[in-house]
Design a protein around this motif. Structure first.
Motif, short mmCIF file in Angstrom:
data_model
loop_
_atom_site.label_atom_id
_atom_site.label_comp_id
_atom_site.label_asym_id
_atom_site.label_seq_id
_atom_site.Cartn_x
_atom_site.Cartn_y
_atom_site.Cartn_z
N LEU A 108 -31.78 36.22 43.59
CA LEU A 108 -31.62 34.91 42.96
C LEU A 108 -30.17 34.58 42.65
N GLY A 109 -29.25 35.47 43.05
CA GLY A 109 -27.83 35.20 42.88
C GLY A 109 -27.30 35.58 41.51
N ALA A 110 -26.18 34.97 41.15
CA ALA A 110 -25.50 35.27 39.89
C ALA A 110 -25.16 33.96 39.20
N ILE A 111 -25.42 33.89 37.89
CA ILE A 111 -25.10 32.70 37.10
C ILE A 111 -24.20 33.08 35.94
N ASN A 112 -23.48 32.09 35.44
CA ASN A 112 -22.46 32.32 34.43
C ASN A 112 -22.58 31.29 33.32
N ASP A 119 -14.84 29.18 38.53
CA ASP A 119 -15.64 28.19 37.80
C ASP A 119 -15.98 26.97 38.65
N ALA A 120 -16.11 27.16 39.96
CA ALA A 120 -16.32 26.04 40.87
C ALA A 120 -17.78 25.87 41.28
N GLY A 121 -18.67 26.74 40.83
CA GLY A 121 -20.05 26.70 41.27
C GLY A 121 -20.82 25.51 40.70
N ALA A 122 -21.91 25.17 41.38
CA ALA A 122 -22.79 24.11 40.88
C ALA A 122 -23.43 24.56 39.57
N ARG A 172 -23.64 28.54 38.91
CA ARG A 172 -23.63 29.63 39.88
C ARG A 172 -22.23 30.24 39.91
N VAL A 173 -22.16 31.55 39.96
CA VAL A 173 -20.87 32.21 40.16
C VAL A 173 -20.48 32.01 41.61
N ALA A 174 -19.29 31.46 41.84
CA ALA A 174 -18.81 31.15 43.18
C ALA A 174 -17.51 31.89 43.45
#
Length: 308
Positions: free
Chosen positions: A99-103, A141-144, A135-137
């Protein structure tokens, strides 16, 4: 849901507690012990201390190298949650969890990407700030983002905003994790035209200046932190200003660069009026009310003040 949590400072602790109460935290990753107070021994990060209290498996990592990424992979997370971990995360790590990484980021993105979003919002005179779950991109700090929550800044100090946004971030992080798990999260791409950058606040930026407007000096005090305190020299004495406000309309008139001591009030003349000091920490002394400190300034009426 299985979650790997990555974080280090006090700001991340409410999020760790919230995630641990709602999900299965299979690993906590934090930065190694460090000297966090002047002249003291190395101390665990706030996240490490709380993870130990909660009995959670833990990894200390100075950077996310191959062995650290392997440890995260072995924890088999469905999702990685990051809150102020303290170092750049490689793309390889972001692909570990299905499911990815979130911040949790302490601003209303795309405003104030970067290291000091809370202080920058105060210094800019923003009316509101908040948190974004993004989302961690690859880019900073550019993720949606999928969730945001805001709060009025008003006269809140940086410390109070840190605490409030930490709690807001914890709430929104758990809500976002649930939406991601059941496929109901709605993602919003950031508008590049609206991006502002929150660079780390330098100590020299926080020096009060009699040549500046009193509002600008008051915002420095409001944004003050231990790492970048608001400071000045008053009658030749260095002092940290902990709490201050533009003086009321009935306050004595004070020339720019001059000091007024009246009925226990400490007023500093600025370019467009006076700044009233409410709490101070003189060099080498404890924090105290400015009225108490004023008793030791007798004879300094009309003396000069300036940048520390």
């Amino acid at each position: 849901m299985r979650i790997v949590f990555m974080g280090t400072p006090e700001f991340a602790v409410p999020s760790l507690e919230a995630v641990a109460s709602a999900h299965d935290v299979t690993l906590v990753v934090t930065r190694p012990d460090a000297v966090r107070s002047r002249g003291r021994r190395p101390e665990p990060s706030p996240v490490k201390a709380r993870a130990l209290d909660l009995g959670l498996p833990m990894l200390e990592a100075k950077r996310m190298d191959a062995s650290a990424i392997d440890a995260v992979r072995a924890a088999a997370p469905d999702l990685v949650c990051v809150v102020a971990f303290g170092c750049i995360l490689p793309d390889e790590l972001l692909a570990v969890a299905p499911l990815g990484a979130i911040n949790v980021h302490g601003s209303l993105l795309p405003r104030w990407r970067g290291a000091a979003p809370i202080q920058r919002a105060i210094l800019a005179g923003d009316e509101r700030t908040g948190v974004s779950i993004m989302r961690v991109a690859h880019d900073l700090d550019a993720g949606a983002w999928c969730r945001q929550a805001s709060t009025a800044i008003g006269s809140k100090t940086a410390g109070k905003l840190f605490d409030e946004l930490a709690r807001l971030g914890a709430r929104e992080l758990v809500a976002a994790a649930g939406q991601i798990a059941d496929g109901t999260a709605t993602w919003h791409e950031q508008d590049p035209a609206q991006v502002t950058i929150a660079e780390k606040v330098r100590k020299d930026e926080m020096r009060l200046d009699p040549a500046d407007a009193r509002a600008a000096n008051a915002l420095r005090v409001q944004a003050s932190t231990d790492a970048a305190p608001a400071r000045c020299q008053i009658a030749g004495r260095g002092v940290r200003v902990v709490l201050a406000a533009p003086a009321s309309a009935n306050a004595p008139q004070v020339a720019a660069g001059a000091i007024s001591l009246s009925h226990g009030r400490v007023l500093l003349g600025c370019a467009d009026g006076a700044l009233e000091l409410l709490r101070v920490k003189p060099d080498g002394k404890r924090e105290m009310d400015a009225s108490a400190w004023a008793q030791g300034l007798r004879g300094a009426e009309g003396a000069a003040w300036g940048r520390a």
